[in-house]
Design an enzyme around this catalytic site. Structure first.
Site, PDB file in Angstrom:
ATOM      1  N   CYS A 162       0.828  -1.209   0.000  1.00 18.56           N
ATOM      2  CA  CYS A 162       0.000   0.000   0.000  1.00 18.56           C
ATOM      3  C   CYS A 162       0.860   1.256   0.000  1.00 18.56           C
ATOM      4  O   CYS A 162       1.076   1.873  -1.033  1.00 18.56           O
ATOM      5  CB  CYS A 162      -0.934  -0.016   1.211  1.00 18.56           C
ATOM      6  N   GLU A 164       3.779   1.387   2.367  1.00 16.81           N
ATOM      7  CA  GLU A 164       4.955   1.087   3.165  1.00 16.81           C
ATOM      8  C   GLU A 164       6.231   1.402   2.383  1.00 16.81           C
ATOM      9  O   GLU A 164       6.349   1.059   1.212  1.00 16.81           O
ATOM     10  CB  GLU A 164       4.953  -0.375   3.598  1.00 16.81           C
TER      11      GLU A 164
END
Length: 520
Positions: A162, A164
């Site tokens: 996502c 990170e």
């Protein structure tokens, strides 16, 4: 090499001005642009053929079944130049054509990003697929070097799943080691340790709200309780790390990660060059809003007696709707460029980040902080009772990670960005997430799109790691709720990823519909 052959490539009139740029930068080859685009779009279609099967509990925290094939485009080179090229353009074009949830397309912007690339990103965002999401190299790269990552590796960072953040090919950055519910800990600080959901006592006993003589005393007790639960969380994370090292050595993955072979250590045992563990702090907006209410109405003005507010929380505001609306509407909220409110949240973030920096994980690496929720703000909210910001028991927390509580950021997008910038993005080296929502009409006129481009450039001037955009009308989502079969292809940006709207649970759909929308 790809042949810059305008006659065989028809991306649309709006992209014609790019041809001179690409014609200068390409060498003749065996493939033309149209064929290259077809190959990329075929790859995009292949990504969407895989469905990640999750159990029911996991599906609530990662709603929409995101696969997480993240492709990051462009970015800042060590000499300050930009790396955007024709392949970057073709990837954006493929996403513009298909509008599918995968891959999770990301772009890296910075102060020197070329105008053609910023504008193309804006055009694709305006199509409404929720992509690309945008990362700010001016904030992300210093955040990574601050965690001991070498400069060259930090400039070459990628995005995991996502939002990170991670260096590539040399790291086991256990990005989702844990999620820490800051709002729940505040609840326990106000109730003397009593859980408003179960009635159980959690953690050591402490004063209730009425026992604190001033706001600073309450804040100190809150921080002490955060520290208590952080220690418990780290013990569990280290246990899981040790279990992985003993039972899941992952030899194939280890062979692909730098330094594992040289150290003769599996990646799960600390063989990688970088061994980070990311802990998400959830949810700064609700914490800032709640502390603002306590500071202003309970301790500074005494307009609401502590006993009355505590009683309201224990009864879930039952019969006290006027009081609830008072705390919602008469106290400034995070996301509106009110410095003292934003600083309340920023202070807790700094404290939490500082706590994590004092621990070393079982692989010999650092713990560091993230500020994102995926879709966990919905199920995590179910575990929290009523909160001082006026939120009802069991209802969703603020979305994203640094986003404002939906409906409470009423001063426009620039005010929201200024509020978020007060939370130092360099502390969220594991990744942060900001959701923003615009009406589709905002992207029709060139003048409006240029304003949006300026917004993206302003974002690069701030200490904010990430921003993503939903572009839709509330009415369309309501129609999709009523007739899902007619809207099976409707995609929506949830939290760091795109999903099909009709596949989301109703409570998450409700939260997305309720988010503040900007535009005409």
């Amino acid at each position: 090499h790809m042949e810059s052959n305008a006659s065989s490539f028809s991306p649309g009139r709006v992209d014609q001005y790019l041809y001179p740029y690409f014609r200068k930068s390409l060498e003749p080859g065996e493939i033309d642009l149209q064929k290259a685009l077809e190959i990329i779009e075929s790859l995009w279609l292949g990504f969407n053929k895989i469905v990640y099967l999750r159990n029911s509990a996991s599906a609530h925290y990662f709603a929409g079944f995101p696969i997480g094939f993240n492709i990051a485009l462009a970015g800042k080179n060590a000499d300050g130049t930009d790396s955007a090229n024709l392949l970057s353009f073709l990837c954006l074009k493929a996403t513009e054509h298909l509008g599918l949830p995968q891959p999770n397309l990301s772009v890296r912007l910075h102060k020197n990003s070329p105008e053609w690339f910023v504008d193309k990103c804006a055009r694709v965002i305006g199509k409404g697929s929720g992509m690309p999401q945008v990362f700010n190299d001016e904030s992300v790269i210093p955040a990574l070097t601050g965690q001991g990552i070498e400069t060259a590796d930090a400039f070459d960072y990628g995005v995991v799943g996502c939002v990170e953040l991670s260096p590539q090919g040399n790291s086991l950055g256990w990005s989702d080691a844990a999620m820490f519910n800051l709002v729940k800990v505040l609840e326990l600080t106000l109730t003397g340790g009593q859980c408003l959901v179960s009635g159980d006592t959690i953690g050591p006993p402490c004063d209730t709200l009425g026992g604190y003589t001033d706001f600073n005393g309450l804040l100190a007790a809150y921080k002490n309780r955060i520290a208590y639960f952080v220690e418990k969380m780290i013990d569990i994370c280290d246990f899981v790390d040790r279990f992985h090292a003993e039972s899941m050595p992952s030899p194939f993955l280890s062979s692909l990660i730098d330094d594992c072979l040289e150290r003769d250590l599996a990646v799960t045992a600390g063989g990688a060059r970088y061994n980070l563990s990311g802990i998400q702090a959830i949810q700064v907006a609700n914490v800032a809003d709640s502390l603002a209410v306590l500071k202003q109405l309970v301790f500074e003005t005494g307009q609401i007696p502590a006993a009355d507010l505590l009683a309201a929380l224990k009864t879930n505001w039952q019969g006290l709707e006027k009081l609830r609306q008072r705390v919602i509407n008469h106290v400034p909220k995070y996301g509106n460029d009110v410095a003292w409110v934003d600083e309340l949240g920023a202070d807790i973030v700094r404290y939490f980040s500082g706590l994590l920096s004092g621990y070393t994980n079982a692989r010999g690496g650092r713990y560091h902080m993230g500020l994102y929720t995926v879709s966990a703000h919905v199920p995590m909210g179910k575990n929290v009772g009523a909160s001082p910001d006026g939120r009802l028991a069991g209802s969703t927390l603020a979305d994203g990670g640094v986003s404002a509580m939906y409906g409470r950021d009423g001063q426009g997008p620039t005010a929201l960005l200024k509020s978020v910038s007060r939370i130092n993005g360099r502390l969220s080296s594991n990744g942060s997430l900001l959701n923003m929502k615009f009406f589709p009409e905002f992207f029709i006129r060139d003048s409006d799109r240029k304003k949006f481009n300026a917004l993206l450039r302003s974002f690069c001037e701030m200490s904010i790691n990430h921003v993503q955009f939903n572009v839709f009308r509330k009415e369309d989502l309501l129609k999709a709720r009523k007739n899902p079969d007619a809207y099976r292809g409707l995609t929506i940006r949830v939290a760091g990823y795109t999903a099909y709207f009709t596949e989301l649970a109703f409570d998450l759909q409700d939260e997305i519909i309720a988010r503040t929308t900007y535009g005409d």
